[in-house]
Design a protein around this motif. Structure first.
Motif, PDB file in Angstrom:
ATOM      1  N   ASN A 132     -16.269 -16.893  38.242  1.00 52.24           N
ATOM      2  CA  ASN A 132     -16.081 -17.131  36.803  1.00 52.24           C
ATOM      3  C   ASN A 132     -14.591 -17.052  36.466  1.00 52.24           C
ATOM      4  O   ASN A 132     -14.161 -16.215  35.684  1.00 52.24           O
ATOM      5  CB  ASN A 132     -16.882 -16.073  36.026  1.00 52.24           C
ATOM      6  CG  ASN A 132     -16.866 -16.291  34.533  1.00 52.24           C
ATOM      7  OD1 ASN A 132     -16.909 -17.421  34.059  1.00 52.24           O
ATOM      8  ND2 ASN A 132     -16.794 -15.200  33.779  1.00 52.24           N
ATOM      9  N   ILE A 133     -13.801 -17.909  37.098  1.00 54.13           N
ATOM     10  CA  ILE A 133     -12.344 -17.843  36.912  1.00 54.13           C
ATOM     11  C   ILE A 133     -11.760 -19.252  36.765  1.00 54.13           C
ATOM     12  O   ILE A 133     -12.402 -20.230  37.132  1.00 54.13           O
ATOM     13  CB  ILE A 133     -11.651 -17.135  38.111  1.00 54.13           C
ATOM     14  CG1 ILE A 133     -12.025 -17.824  39.423  1.00 54.13           C
ATOM     15  CG2 ILE A 133     -11.999 -15.666  38.144  1.00 54.13           C
ATOM     16  CD1 ILE A 133     -11.289 -17.293  40.636  1.00 54.13           C
ATOM     17  N   CYS A 134     -10.543 -19.314  36.195  1.00 53.40           N
ATOM     18  CA  CYS A 134      -9.854 -20.596  36.038  1.00 53.40           C
ATOM     19  C   CYS A 134      -8.349 -20.320  36.045  1.00 53.40           C
ATOM     20  O   CYS A 134      -7.930 -19.167  36.048  1.00 53.40           O
ATOM     21  CB  CYS A 134     -10.289 -21.275  34.744  1.00 53.40           C
ATOM     22  SG  CYS A 134      -9.542 -20.552  33.275  1.00 53.40           S
ATOM     23  N   PRO A 135      -7.506 -21.353  36.056  1.00 55.16           N
ATOM     24  CA  PRO A 135      -6.059 -21.110  36.118  1.00 55.16           C
ATOM     25  C   PRO A 135      -5.543 -20.215  34.988  1.00 55.16           C
ATOM     26  O   PRO A 135      -4.616 -19.434  35.186  1.00 55.16           O
ATOM     27  CB  PRO A 135      -5.468 -22.522  36.014  1.00 55.16           C
ATOM     28  CG  PRO A 135      -6.517 -23.410  36.597  1.00 55.16           C
ATOM     29  CD  PRO A 135      -7.823 -22.794  36.179  1.00 55.16           C
ATOM     30  N   VAL A 136      -6.170 -20.295  33.795  1.00 58.34           N
ATOM     31  CA  VAL A 136      -5.663 -19.497  32.664  1.00 58.34           C
ATOM     32  C   VAL A 136      -5.905 -18.000  32.902  1.00 58.34           C
ATOM     33  O   VAL A 136      -4.976 -17.188  32.825  1.00 58.34           O
ATOM     34  CB  VAL A 136      -6.315 -19.939  31.330  1.00 58.34           C
ATOM     35  CG1 VAL A 136      -5.860 -19.038  30.186  1.00 58.34           C
ATOM     36  CG2 VAL A 136      -5.978 -21.392  31.032  1.00 58.34           C
ATOM     37  N   CYS A 137      -7.162 -17.631  33.203  1.00 60.22           N
ATOM     38  CA  CYS A 137      -7.417 -16.193  33.361  1.00 60.22           C
ATOM     39  C   CYS A 137      -6.870 -15.662  34.678  1.00 60.22           C
ATOM     40  O   CYS A 137      -6.754 -14.441  34.852  1.00 60.22           O
ATOM     41  CB  CYS A 137      -8.883 -15.850  33.138  1.00 60.22           C
ATOM     42  SG  CYS A 137     -10.073 -16.762  34.096  1.00 60.22           S
ATOM     43  N   MET A 138      -6.498 -16.558  35.614  1.00 64.77           N
ATOM     44  CA  MET A 138      -5.853 -16.110  36.845  1.00 64.77           C
ATOM     45  C   MET A 138      -4.328 -16.119  36.706  1.00 64.77           C
ATOM     46  O   MET A 138      -3.609 -15.768  37.635  1.00 64.77           O
ATOM     47  CB  MET A 138      -6.273 -17.003  38.021  1.00 64.77           C
ATOM     48  CG  MET A 138      -7.743 -16.861  38.392  1.00 64.77           C
ATOM     49  SD  MET A 138      -8.214 -15.160  38.748  1.00 64.77           S
ATOM     50  CE  MET A 138      -7.387 -14.936  40.304  1.00 64.77           C
ATOM     51  N   SER A 193     -17.341 -17.462  25.398  1.00 64.22           N
ATOM     52  CA  SER A 193     -16.263 -17.615  26.383  1.00 64.22           C
ATOM     53  C   SER A 193     -15.268 -16.460  26.340  1.00 64.22           C
ATOM     54  O   SER A 193     -15.279 -15.634  25.425  1.00 64.22           O
ATOM     55  CB  SER A 193     -15.555 -18.952  26.177  1.00 64.22           C
ATOM     56  OG  SER A 193     -15.150 -19.082  24.845  1.00 64.22           O
ATOM     57  N   LYS A 194     -14.409 -16.444  27.357  1.00 72.66           N
ATOM     58  CA  LYS A 194     -13.385 -15.405  27.452  1.00 72.66           C
ATOM     59  C   LYS A 194     -12.388 -15.528  26.294  1.00 72.66           C
ATOM     60  O   LYS A 194     -12.451 -16.463  25.509  1.00 72.66           O
ATOM     61  CB  LYS A 194     -12.654 -15.540  28.791  1.00 72.66           C
ATOM     62  CG  LYS A 194     -13.494 -15.116  30.005  1.00 72.66           C
ATOM     63  CD  LYS A 194     -12.661 -15.135  31.279  1.00 72.66           C
ATOM     64  CE  LYS A 194     -13.493 -14.716  32.494  1.00 72.66           C
ATOM     65  NZ  LYS A 194     -12.716 -14.739  33.744  1.00 72.66           N
ATOM     66  N   LEU A 195     -11.437 -14.613  26.219  1.00 69.85           N
ATOM     67  CA  LEU A 195     -10.555 -14.545  25.051  1.00 69.85           C
ATOM     68  C   LEU A 195      -9.553 -15.695  24.980  1.00 69.85           C
ATOM     69  O   LEU A 195      -9.186 -16.155  23.910  1.00 69.85           O
ATOM     70  CB  LEU A 195      -9.825 -13.188  25.052  1.00 69.85           C
ATOM     71  CG  LEU A 195      -9.082 -12.768  23.789  1.00 69.85           C
ATOM     72  CD1 LEU A 195      -9.928 -12.936  22.544  1.00 69.85           C
ATOM     73  CD2 LEU A 195      -8.612 -11.318  23.910  1.00 69.85           C
ATOM     74  N   PHE A 196      -9.098 -16.170  26.163  1.00 66.58           N
ATOM     75  CA  PHE A 196      -8.060 -17.211  26.124  1.00 66.58           C
ATOM     76  C   PHE A 196      -8.377 -18.441  26.971  1.00 66.58           C
ATOM     77  O   PHE A 196      -7.500 -19.263  27.228  1.00 66.58           O
ATOM     78  CB  PHE A 196      -6.717 -16.618  26.590  1.00 66.58           C
ATOM     79  CG  PHE A 196      -6.288 -15.450  25.757  1.00 66.58           C
ATOM     80  CD1 PHE A 196      -5.909 -15.626  24.433  1.00 66.58           C
ATOM     81  CD2 PHE A 196      -6.274 -14.164  26.284  1.00 66.58           C
ATOM     82  CE1 PHE A 196      -5.532 -14.546  23.648  1.00 66.58           C
ATOM     83  CE2 PHE A 196      -5.890 -13.079  25.512  1.00 66.58           C
ATOM     84  CZ  PHE A 196      -5.520 -13.270  24.196  1.00 66.58           C
ATOM     85  N   CYS A 197      -9.608 -18.552  27.490  1.00 70.97           N
ATOM     86  CA  CYS A 197      -9.971 -19.745  28.269  1.00 70.97           C
ATOM     87  C   CYS A 197     -11.459 -20.001  28.083  1.00 70.97           C
ATOM     88  O   CYS A 197     -12.141 -19.251  27.384  1.00 70.97           O
ATOM     89  CB  CYS A 197      -9.639 -19.542  29.751  1.00 70.97           C
ATOM     90  SG  CYS A 197     -10.569 -18.188  30.504  1.00 70.97           S
ATOM     91  N   SER A 198     -11.977 -21.048  28.712  1.00 71.54           N
ATOM     92  CA  SER A 198     -13.376 -21.396  28.460  1.00 71.54           C
ATOM     93  C   SER A 198     -14.337 -20.820  29.506  1.00 71.54           C
ATOM     94  O   SER A 198     -15.513 -21.177  29.522  1.00 71.54           O
ATOM     95  CB  SER A 198     -13.534 -22.915  28.364  1.00 71.54           C
ATOM     96  OG  SER A 198     -13.004 -23.505  29.523  1.00 71.54           O
ATOM     97  N   CYS A 199     -13.852 -19.940  30.381  1.00 73.24           N
ATOM     98  CA  CYS A 199     -14.776 -19.261  31.307  1.00 73.24           C
ATOM     99  C   CYS A 199     -15.762 -18.423  30.487  1.00 73.24           C
ATOM    100  O   CYS A 199     -15.466 -18.023  29.373  1.00 73.24           O
ATOM    101  CB  CYS A 199     -14.015 -18.316  32.234  1.00 73.24           C
ATOM    102  SG  CYS A 199     -12.928 -19.147  33.385  1.00 73.24           S
ATOM    103  N   LYS A 200     -16.924 -18.140  31.081  1.00 70.44           N
ATOM    104  CA  LYS A 200     -17.977 -17.419  30.360  1.00 70.44           C
ATOM    105  C   LYS A 200     -17.588 -15.957  30.096  1.00 70.44           C
ATOM    106  O   LYS A 200     -17.031 -15.284  30.971  1.00 70.44           O
ATOM    107  CB  LYS A 200     -19.269 -17.427  31.181  1.00 70.44           C
ATOM    108  CG  LYS A 200     -19.906 -18.799  31.286  1.00 70.44           C
ATOM    109  CD  LYS A 200     -20.820 -19.036  30.093  1.00 70.44           C
ATOM    110  CE  LYS A 200     -21.229 -20.495  29.924  1.00 70.44           C
ATOM    111  NZ  LYS A 200     -21.838 -21.078  31.113  1.00 70.44           N
TER     112      LYS A 200
END
Ligand SMILES: [Zn+2]
Length: 467
Positions: free
Chosen positions: A35-41, A17-24
């Motif tokens: 491949n995005i979510c509120p955290v990485c956005m 997963s990414k560094l600070f969220c569970s996206c791939k």
């Protein structure tokens, strides 16, 4: 004297997963902006959570580069606006409260030259800008955020390089090392990027940014040295500036942006607690570290008497050394090393070919055993290997289907030798008076058997028939 320092960004491509969220972390397999979510956005109210595996992998890199590891690590916000950065800040590491990035000072040897590592930091990658349209008038820029927030390790060196060639040697060593550690795949597009600081004797330091591959890094350094030398020889001042690498024209161009560290308004990332790196974690990581390339090489030489050069090639590439480790035993190690470095490397020299290859470690050990027992000649083994890689069939099946087996029946071989002897009376007379010329007759037998006779056995039988 030329001085070059590097800042190398490498993606931790093997993380889930990414560094600070569970996206791939593997953003390449997604459609644009999927491949995005509120955290990485960076949406309001979202909170980052640190990927512990990323900290471990980055620490392993730090240890492999002989860097000190801090007691605690911290994260900072680097504030700037750019379309590929949806949060308007990048979470990264700094050493303003003592050493708090994953790796402190270290070093690595490049030949006889010691290259000092300043620090290693863990940070998030921004998104990706995509330029469309052919002319400047109708060009548009699109943003793909799939990459935003994926884990990146930055390796900063001291300005210890004296030539672009040294830079290239370092990069070769570094990419083999990262691959061997199982943390990064340098062959993936965009997995390695770099900035370089270049200066010549008596000139100011020029920073070249945006170099997209290791290959271009050497070229960029080369271009910059030539440019600076040319200015210097005409008594023109070399301006201290930031330049960008134009990878289409293969030149550096002056860039208007002149951010200094102060402009970024760094401050502590309050949403991520400090991480304590106690001795237990560090010891655990040390025990998880894979065997180093150098130690593999030494082991191949001392334990299996594999020649130095072959050991060097075999140990430096993880794909081949893994294959070797999985397939060899005490008796066939040398033969397998030989097959890999002389034949296999030509067949699977790209990532694509390796992915397609149907060969398993069992194939390799079967092939080596068959060569050693005389079932198949070295010559025919090349054809067999080709077929194995292509089809994945059992070796025994390939040998019978392609009729690659050695002429193992002694009376059959003796018959062929008699034929050769009666067809070559002159050569036979010569061989009788000058034993060294007997190789000509061996060659004739090999030709007649299409390389499927065992040369040693052939020579023995030939000598017998000639006396
Ligand atoms: Zn996300």
């Amino acid at each position: 004297m030329t001085k070059i320092g590097l800042e190398i960004h490498c993606q931790l491509t093997h993380l889930k997963s990414k560094l600070f969220c569970s996206c791939k972390a593997n953003y390449r397999e997604f459609e644009i902006n999927e491949n995005i979510c509120p955290v990485c956005m960076g949406l309001p109210g979202s909170l980052p959570r640190l990927n512990q595996e990323a900290v471990k992998k980055a620490t392993i890199i730090a240890m492999a580069l002989n860097c000190s590891t801090p007691e605690k690590i911290a994260f900072f916000r680097k504030n700037y606006f750019y379309p590929d950065l949806p949060k308007n800040f990048q979470i990264t590491q700094l050493n303003i409260y003592g050493d708090t990035s994953v790796g402190g000072s270290g070093s690595i040897m490049v030949g006889d030259k010691k290259i000092r590592i300043t620090r290693i930091q863990l940070e998030e990658d921004p998104g990706r800008l995509i330029y469309e349209g052919s002319s400047s008038k109708n060009q548009i820029t699109l943003v793909d955020y799939n990459r935003a927030g994926t884990p990146l390790v930055e390796i900063v060196t001291e300005p210890d390089f004296e030539s672009p060639k040294q830079v290239r040697e370092f990069l070769n060593i570094l990419s083999d090392l990262l691959e061997n550690l199982g943390v990064s795949d340098p062959s993936l597009e965009g997995a390695m990027r770099a900035d370089a600081n270049v200066s010549i004797e008596g000139g100011n330091k020029v920073e070249v940014k945006n170099i997209g591959s290791f290959h271009d890094l050497e070229k960029a350094a080369h271009f910059e040295i030539t440019r600076q030398n040319s200015l210097h020889s005409r008594d023109i001042e070399i301006v201290q500036e930031t330049r960008h690498w134009d990878d289409k024209r293969k030149i550096t161009v002056s860039s208007r942006s002149k951010e200094e560290d102060l402009d970024y308004r760094y401050f502590l990332e309050g949403d991520i607690p400090w991480v304590t790196m106690n001795d237990g974690i560090v010891d655990e990581l040390k025990s998880e570290m894979p065997e180093s390339i150098n130690s593999k090489k030494e082991r191949y030489i001392s334990k299996y008497t594999i020649p130095v050069q072959v050991s060097e090639v075999l140990s430096s590439d993880k794909y081949y050394s893994d294959l070797f480790e999985q397939s060899h035993n005490e008796s066939n190690a040398k033969e397998i090393a030989n097959i890999i470095t002389t034949d296999l490397m030509g067949l699977v020299d790209t990532r694509e070919k390796r992915d397609k290859s149907k060969m398993t470690s069992k194939h390799l050990s079967d092939l080596a055993d068959s060569i050693q027992s005389g079932k198949i000649s070295r010559n025919s083994s090349k054809n067999a290997l080709h077929e194995i890689v292509k089809t994945g069939k059992e070796l025994s099946q390939i040998i019978s289907e392609l009729d690659l087996g050695n002429v193992s029946d002694e009376s059959e071989l003796a018959g062929i030798i008699s034929e050769v002897i009666s067809a070559e009376p002159q050569a036979v007379e010569q061989a009788k008076s000058n034993p060294q010329t007997i190789n000509y007759l061996v060659g004739k037998v090999m030709q007649k058997t299409k390389g499927k006779a065992d040369p040693t056995k052939t020579l023995d039988l030939l000598k017998k028939q000639l006396t």
